[in-house]
Motif scaffolding. Structure first.
Motif, PDB file in Angstrom:
ATOM      1  N   LEU A 138      47.078  30.756 -20.017  1.00 51.84           N
ATOM      2  CA  LEU A 138      48.100  29.957 -20.688  1.00 51.84           C
ATOM      3  C   LEU A 138      49.330  30.786 -21.047  1.00 51.84           C
ATOM      4  O   LEU A 138      50.465  30.371 -20.792  1.00 51.84           O
ATOM      5  CB  LEU A 138      47.505  29.319 -21.950  1.00 51.84           C
ATOM      6  N   MET A 159      43.959  28.742 -25.796  1.00 56.50           N
ATOM      7  CA  MET A 159      43.435  28.510 -24.444  1.00 56.50           C
ATOM      8  C   MET A 159      41.900  28.475 -24.467  1.00 56.50           C
ATOM      9  O   MET A 159      41.283  27.612 -23.843  1.00 56.50           O
ATOM     10  CB  MET A 159      43.920  29.611 -23.496  1.00 56.50           C
ATOM     11  N   TRP A 163      39.615  24.774 -24.050  1.00 53.24           N
ATOM     12  CA  TRP A 163      39.286  24.958 -22.637  1.00 53.24           C
ATOM     13  C   TRP A 163      38.741  23.689 -21.993  1.00 53.24           C
ATOM     14  O   TRP A 163      37.860  23.025 -22.529  1.00 53.24           O
ATOM     15  CB  TRP A 163      38.259  26.083 -22.511  1.00 53.24           C
ATOM     16  N   ASP A 167      41.844  23.245 -16.473  1.00 55.15           N
ATOM     17  CA  ASP A 167      42.745  24.341 -16.836  1.00 55.15           C
ATOM     18  C   ASP A 167      42.570  25.536 -15.905  1.00 55.15           C
ATOM     19  O   ASP A 167      43.542  26.197 -15.549  1.00 55.15           O
ATOM     20  CB  ASP A 167      42.504  24.797 -18.287  1.00 55.15           C
ATOM     21  N   ARG A 170      44.456  24.668 -12.877  1.00 50.81           N
ATOM     22  CA  ARG A 170      45.868  24.467 -13.215  1.00 50.81           C
ATOM     23  C   ARG A 170      46.557  25.815 -13.414  1.00 50.81           C
ATOM     24  O   ARG A 170      47.651  26.039 -12.896  1.00 50.81           O
ATOM     25  CB  ARG A 170      45.982  23.610 -14.479  1.00 50.81           C
ATOM     26  N   PHE A 171      45.914  26.748 -14.142  1.00 53.51           N
ATOM     27  CA  PHE A 171      46.526  28.055 -14.382  1.00 53.51           C
ATOM     28  C   PHE A 171      46.628  28.864 -13.087  1.00 53.51           C
ATOM     29  O   PHE A 171      47.627  29.541 -12.855  1.00 53.51           O
ATOM     30  CB  PHE A 171      45.749  28.844 -15.439  1.00 53.51           C
TER      31      PHE A 171
END
Length: 187
Positions: A138, A159, A163, A167, A170-171
């Motif tokens: 993040l 983050m 969670w 994610d 996405r990250f």
């Protein structure tokens, strides 16, 4: 973030990444050898449960550069090839080996140096060291670096606490698409 499935996913994605990027890794190693004479940079970092591990990266600064947090390093120490590696984020590729070994995750808080006392204290307060450090997360996609230790620790904790599986992807995708600037070298 400590789910066993994440470790399995990390392992296979890192293995695939290392195999797929092998030609690029070899080319960067050769260019890095001509650039600094020592293409791989090794540095002791703080890992999960504050255990030390040796982080691997492609060297972006002269060999004689003092080992300090990036935001404290001398901007003039970065080589021309190092600027390219940093901008393209290719300097991070060797960390796939750290992920494969289980020292890091693809997604997690960036590993800090033992000399970054304030950041360590802020992360201890927030339980950040209970997870593996990561290549991205993040804070990284939002360009928050280690020069802001309290803000970084807060983002790391957020983050971890909020969670969700999506994610993770996405990250990684945001990082691959160039979002975030990484740790900046100050003037």
């Amino acid at each position: 973030m400590n789910h066993p499935a994440i470790r399995i996913l990390d392992f296979f994605l890192a293995l695939f990444g290392l195999i797929a990027s092998l030609p690029v890794l070899l080319v960067l190693m050769v260019i890095g050898f001509f650039d600094t004479g020592s293409p791989i940079f090794r540095q002791q970092r703080v890992g999960r449960f504050q255990q030390p591990f040796t982080l691997l990266k492609f060297r972006t600064m002269r060999v004689d550069t003092e080992q300090v947090a990036t935001h404290l390093a001398d901007r003039n120490a970065i080589t021309r090839f190092g600027h390219f590696l940093r901008r393209s984020k290719l300097d991070e590729l060797p960390q796939l080996w750290n992920v494969l070994k289980g020292e890091m995750s693809l997604v997690g808080p960036r590993p800090c140096l033992y000399s970054q006392i304030v950041l360590i204290e802020e992360r201890v307060k927030r339980g950040v060291f209970n997870v593996r450090p990561g290549i991205t997360g993040l804070a990284q996609i939002n360009s928050v670096d280690m020069s802001e230790p309290e803000r970084l620790a807060e983002m790391d904790a957020a983050m971890i606490q909020q969670w969700h599986w999506q994610d993770y992807f996405r990250f990684i995708i945001a990082t691959l698409l160039g979002k975030g600037k990484g740790d900046r070298v100050r003037h």
